[in-house]
Each structure stands twice: as structure tokens, then as C-alpha cells.
Design a protein around this motif. Structure first.
Motif, short mmCIF file in Angstrom:
data_model
loop_
_atom_site.label_atom_id
_atom_site.label_comp_id
_atom_site.label_asym_id
_atom_site.label_seq_id
_atom_site.Cartn_x
_atom_site.Cartn_y
_atom_site.Cartn_z
N HIS A 45 -9.84 -3.82 1.23
CA HIS A 45 -9.46 -2.95 2.33
C HIS A 45 -10.69 -2.16 2.78
CE1 HIS A 45 -6.58 -0.65 4.76
NE2 HIS A 45 -7.37 0.38 4.53
N GLU A 79 -8.12 1.71 9.71
CA GLU A 79 -7.81 1.06 8.45
C GLU A 79 -7.76 -0.44 8.71
OE1 GLU A 79 -7.63 2.64 5.65
OE2 GLU A 79 -7.39 4.74 6.26
N LEU A 80 -8.59 -1.22 8.01
CA LEU A 80 -8.77 -2.63 8.33
C LEU A 80 -8.65 -3.52 7.09
CD1 LEU A 80 -12.00 -1.96 10.41
CD2 LEU A 80 -9.78 -2.53 11.41
N SER A 81 -7.85 -4.56 7.19
CA SER A 81 -7.86 -5.58 6.15
C SER A 81 -9.17 -6.34 6.25
CB SER A 81 -6.68 -6.54 6.35
OG SER A 81 -5.45 -5.86 6.20
N SER A 107 -5.42 -5.56 17.20
CA SER A 107 -4.91 -4.36 17.87
C SER A 107 -6.04 -3.55 18.50
CB SER A 107 -4.17 -3.50 16.83
OG SER A 107 -3.97 -2.19 17.30
N GLU A 148 -6.57 -0.57 18.04
CA GLU A 148 -7.06 0.34 17.01
C GLU A 148 -8.07 -0.32 16.09
OE1 GLU A 148 -5.76 3.57 17.49
OE2 GLU A 148 -5.14 2.34 19.18
N GLN A 149 -8.22 -1.64 16.21
CA GLN A 149 -9.20 -2.37 15.41
C GLN A 149 -10.53 -2.55 16.16
OE1 GLN A 149 -5.93 -5.40 14.56
NE2 GLN A 149 -7.13 -5.59 12.69
N LEU A 173 2.92 -2.17 10.10
CA LEU A 173 2.52 -2.03 11.50
C LEU A 173 1.96 -0.63 11.78
CD1 LEU A 173 5.59 -3.86 13.01
CD2 LEU A 173 3.22 -4.66 13.17
N GLN A 181 0.30 1.20 9.65
CA GLN A 181 -1.06 1.22 9.12
C GLN A 181 -2.05 0.59 10.10
OE1 GLN A 181 -1.38 0.01 4.83
NE2 GLN A 181 0.84 -0.19 5.02
N LYS A 182 -1.64 -0.51 10.71
CA LYS A 182 -2.53 -1.25 11.60
C LYS A 182 -2.73 -0.55 12.93
CE LYS A 182 -2.95 -5.75 13.93
NZ LYS A 182 -2.32 -7.09 14.14
N ASN A 183 -1.66 0.04 13.47
CA ASN A 183 -1.70 0.51 14.86
C ASN A 183 -1.74 2.02 15.04
OD1 ASN A 183 -1.29 -2.12 16.42
ND2 ASN A 183 0.42 -2.19 14.98
#
Length: 268
Positions: free
Chosen positions: A77, A89-91, A140, A142-143, A182, A184-186
Motif C-alpha cells: 500500500h 491512498e493507492l494500491s 479515479s 483521486e488517483q 470505494l 478508501q479509493k475515492n
């Protein structure tokens, strides 16, 4: 006097490489300077057809992010922290990919500065995480963190912030748990919830009240899709989340998570 004039002319003609990017990947910290990155052996010019931040085609000098993430594995992570407190926050898996959606670190050359993001605002530099073929990986908005100052490998969000967790009695496949993923990702890049999270950008989404407590469900979904359709002000920063980024089913699961967490308030 002439010597001073010559020195001044030299300084004005020499690009300044003051920006620094800190990489803390668990095996020691490495600081990259702009000048070093612009001379990186993997640097190249890339074109982004529909840049998320600039809303138009942009070209950048960029390095594949995977080339900088030494020692990072696909199941790790990663967090990218911007100068303004935005914390994406990125995988790690998408960041390391070499086909389909591909992550790049765009580097602003001080001799050719990028334009302002909008009137009265700075540009996306000095470092900007951009993607080629983002649709392939449903990347997204946000990424796409800009003004990045630090990239670090961290424990997963659920481990770092237990106050974000739904009821552990829920099945892994429960829509609320899918909504948590979702979130966490967005959302977590800008917002905290129950005081938990690293973002310093937007308001907490549960303390003192969840938006599900003062928005009807239909209006909350509309707000997430297009914030400016409900509230307009010059300083608005929240992007809209189109159906290509967040399907109607996913939007419902995200709202379900927020509703669920309204009953699990933990005051910071």
C-alpha cells in the motif's frame, strides 16, 4: 559592478532546481531533486489526452512511477502526499503496471513551468502523478495527486485506522464492506471519518454529522456526481465522480457505507 551584472545574468539564465520529492519506501528514505529526475535514464515525453486536473491535452516529461518504487511489491500500500495536505491512498499493483493503465511521475521543468490549474491557482507541479490509458484500470480522479511532495509505503488503511472499519460481523462481500473499499479509493484522499485518516484537505464525513444525516439519499448521490449542481462557490475543490469512475451500483454501496458509519461514530 560589471561582475555583479554578469553574476545576475548568469543566475537568471540558470534554471533553479529547488523542488524535492521524498520517497520513503520502508528501506530507507531517498530524496530526488527535480534536476535528477529530469535526467533519469527512463525519462520521456508523454501525452495525456484528457488530463484530470487541466481538463485538456497535456504533455509532460515523466518517469514511469514503477522505476522509482524500489522494493515495492504489488500487494503493498502506497500513499502520495501533496503540499496542500491531500493524501492519496493507492494500491501498489496499478502503480507497478506496465500494460493497460500506467502510472507516471510528471516532472515540472523550472525553465518551462506548467500553467496554472485555474485563475488565481498554482500549477500542478513540481511533481504530478498522471496516468496513460486510465480507463483500462478505472483510475479515479483521486488517483491523480498533483503538487506531490512525498510518496511512502504504509500499512493498509484498515490496519492504520480501525475507526474507519464497518461492523466486523458483516460478511466480506457485504455491500457496506465494498463501500468501504470505494471510500478508501475515492474519498480518503481529501476526507477523514471519525477523525481517522491522513488527509488535511476536506471535512470529516462522520463527526459531528455524516452527510447521510442532513442530505436525502438522492441529493447526496447527486452531490457526489456533480457537487456544483447543488452548491456553487469560487473556492469549491471537490470533483464530480462520473459513472465511468463510480457506477450507480458502486455509488449506492459508498452511500451505504456512510449510512452504516453514521451509527458507528467514534469521536477523535
Amino acid at each position: 559592478m560589471r561582475a555583479l551584472l554578469l553574476l545576475g545574468a548568469l543566475l537568471l539564465s540558470t534554471p533553479l532546481y529547488a523542488a524535492q520529492l521524498v520517497l520513503d519506501l520502508g528501506t530507507g528514505s531517498r530524496t530526488w531533486k527535480t534536476e535528477e529526475l529530469l535526467k533519469h535514464p527512463r525519462v520521456q515525453t508523454i501525452t495525456i489526452a484528457d488530463d484530470v486536473s487541466y481538463k485538456r491535452t497535456m504533455s509532460y516529461r515523466a518517469v514511469p512511477l514503477a522505476a522509482l518504487l524500489t522494493g515495492v511489491q504489488a500487494n503493498d500500500h502506497v500513499q502520495a502526499v501533496a503540499l496542500d495536505g491531500f493524501a492519496a491512498e493507492l494500491s501498489a499493483a496499478p502503480l507497478l503496471g506496465t500494460t493497460g493503465s500506467r502510472a507516471w511521475l510528471a516532472i515540472e521543468d523550472p525553465a518551462e513551468p506548467w500553467p496554472a490549474l485555474s485563475e488565481g491557482k498554482p500549477g500542478a507541479g513540481p511533481f504530478y502523478l498522471v496516468w496513460t490509458d486510465p480507463e483500462a484500470g478505472r483510475i479515479s480522479p483521486e488517483q491523480w495527486p498533483f503538487q506531490v511532495a512525498r510518496i511512502q509505503r504504509l500499512a493498509p488503511v484498515a490496519q492504520r485506522f480501525p475507526a474507519l472499519l464497518p461492523d466486523p460481523a458483516l460478511a466480506t462481500s457485504d455491500p457496506v464492506n465494498r463501500g468501504f473499499a470505494l471510500f478508501q479509493k475515492n474519498c480518503l484522499a481529501c476526507h477523514r471519518l471519525n477523525g481517522a485518516g491522513d488527509a488535511q484537505f476536506g471535512p470529516d464525513l462522520n463527526i459531528p454529522y455524516s452527510p447521510t444525516e442532513y442530505f436525502g439519499t438522492d441529493f447526496l448521490k447527486r452531490y457526489i456526481r456533480d457537487p456544483q449542481s447543488l452548491r456553487q462557490w469560487p473556492q469549491a475543490k471537490m470533483p464530480g465522480f462520473s459513472a465511468s469512475v463510480l457506477t450507480d451500483e458502486e455509488l449506492t454501496m459508498l452511500v451505504d457505507y456512510l449510512k452504516h458509519m453514521a451509527g458507528r461514530k467514534v469521536k477523535p
